[in-house]
Design an enzyme around this catalytic site. Structure first.
Site, mmCIF file in Angstrom:
data_model
loop_
_atom_site.group_PDB
_atom_site.id
_atom_site.type_symbol
_atom_site.label_atom_id
_atom_site.label_comp_id
_atom_site.label_asym_id
_atom_site.label_seq_id
_atom_site.Cartn_x
_atom_site.Cartn_y
_atom_site.Cartn_z
ATOM 1 C CE LYS A 141 85.940 -45.138 -62.933
ATOM 2 N NZ LYS A 141 85.625 -45.105 -61.485
ATOM 3 C CE1 TYR B 278 89.537 -46.655 -64.287
ATOM 4 C CE2 TYR B 278 91.524 -46.386 -62.960
ATOM 5 C CZ TYR B 278 90.162 -46.255 -63.113
ATOM 6 O OH TYR B 278 89.412 -45.696 -62.102
ATOM 7 C CE1 TYR C 149 82.332 -44.312 -58.664
ATOM 8 C CE2 TYR C 149 82.619 -42.045 -57.959
ATOM 9 C CZ TYR C 149 82.890 -43.071 -58.837
ATOM 10 O OH TYR C 149 83.724 -42.834 -59.897
ATOM 11 C CB SER D 40 85.127 -41.613 -62.413
ATOM 12 O OG SER D 40 86.016 -42.376 -61.653
ATOM 13 C CB VAL E 270 88.355 -37.953 -57.941
ATOM 14 C CG1 VAL E 270 87.577 -38.982 -57.154
ATOM 15 C CG2 VAL E 270 89.381 -38.603 -58.853
#
Ligand code: GLN
Length: 324
Positions: free
Chosen positions: A68, A192, A240, A65, A258
């Site tokens: 991103k 992705y 998050y 992630s 992760v």
């Protein structure tokens, strides 16, 4: 400053070696389930260009992630404020891959860092190119940012997630149902899964974050106003459901993945990458957060620090000069 940073990092590296609770690796992506939680690495890139690394900082890991950030940077550069038509900028209240949250929000993801938001971001930058070209553009961005052409996608990780990433397939279909995905799910998710499978060492990742710290402005990768937006999003949404706790304990914009990596930015001072594959219950690196907390504390790097806490921090010392 480099000497103080090195001393702090060496102490942290020793403290981390002693930790017995090292979290759980990301079992839901089979190719990541084999990561060794004993790994720990940290690298700091300073404004001067000096770089200090400890641990297994030359071992490549899956940035997941953290990618991103880079797709958001590309999207903001291309769409400016128009980007926010399709994605929100509020912290999420549920897990990073929650389908329920996307439904409640009627297909407009909470922010670009939860999976639904990142999939939408990827869908936006895919416009006008093939998936292969789009992956190439993302790779080119990170290579330029890190000044390093030796950054690649790990195809085994991408294949592993393509086969087992059912939540992401579900999210893509929900986005399509709400009219917020322009490409077929397999095209957008194809990109992705590959961006998440980009592998970097801690040393490469720390250099990659330099544009967010406001270094090397002449490189002109991303406009300053977009850097500000990305850092704000990292501060409020980068971990998050653990974002509030991270702001409290560490106090600097940062983004986890992760794979166990975290990229953290002390504006105008340092770009920090840390990696340890064991995760906490929110999916953030357990030791990575502990290490950043210790480093931020010993260097006085929290952005919420009082004015006299660190002379090394130009944000703090500028502020104290203006107050006098
Ligand atoms: N590829 C991962 C997923 O989609 C990324 C999640 C993460 O790093 N938090 O589940």
């Amino acid at each position: 400053m480099a000497l103080r940073v090195r001393a702090a990092m060496e102490a942290i590296s020793l403290a981390m070696a002693d930790q017995t609770d090292r979290g759980e690796v990301a079992f839901y992506i089979p190719e990541l389930a084999t990561s060794d939680p004993q790994n720990f690495a940290m690298s700091v890139s300073l404004a001067s260009g000096e770089q200090i690394s400890v641990g297994t900082s030359d071992t490549a890991f899956s940035i997941q992630s953290i990618s991103k950030i880079f797709t958001l940077a590309i999207a903001l550069g291309r769409f400016g404020d128009g980007f926010w038509r399709r994605v929100g900028r509020e912290p999420s209240t549920m897990a990073f891959n929650s389908i329920q949250e996307l439904e409640i929000r009627k297909g407009r993801p909470a922010n670009p860092f939860v999976n639904a938001g990142a999939i939408t971001t990827t869908d936006m930058i895919l416009a006008g190119s093939t998936p292969a070209e789009c992956i190439g553009e993302i790779l080119q961005f990170v290579r330029l940012a890190a000044s390093d052409d030796e950054i690649f996608v790990n195809p085994a990780v991408a294949a592993s997630e393509t086969a087992t990433g059912h939540k992401n397939w579900a999210l893509a279909h929900v986005l399509t149902a709400f009219g917020n995905l322009e490409h077929p799910c397999e095209m957008t998710l194809g990109v992705y899964f590959h961006q998440c499978a980009i592998a970097m060492t801690c040393a490469q990742l720390a250099r990659c974050g330099r544009f967010l710290a406001g270094f090397d402005a002449e490189q002109d990768l991303v406009a300053a106003k977009h850097v500000r937006s990305i850092n704000a999003l990292m501060m409020t949404c980068g971990h998050y459901n653990g974002s509030g706790e991270f702001a409290y304990r560490v106090g600097i914009p940062s983004k986890s993945g992760v794979g166990g990596g975290i990229l953290a930015i002390v504006p105008h001072v340092a770009s920090i990458a840390v990696w340890s594959p064991g995760l906490d219950r929110d999916g953030n690196s357990l030791l990575g957060i502990q290490a950043l907390e210790l480093l931020s504390e010993s260097m006085g790097w929290s952005l919420f620090q009082g004015a006299t806490s660190s002379l090394d921090n130009p944000l703090v010392s500028n502020r104290s000069r203006t107050c006098r």
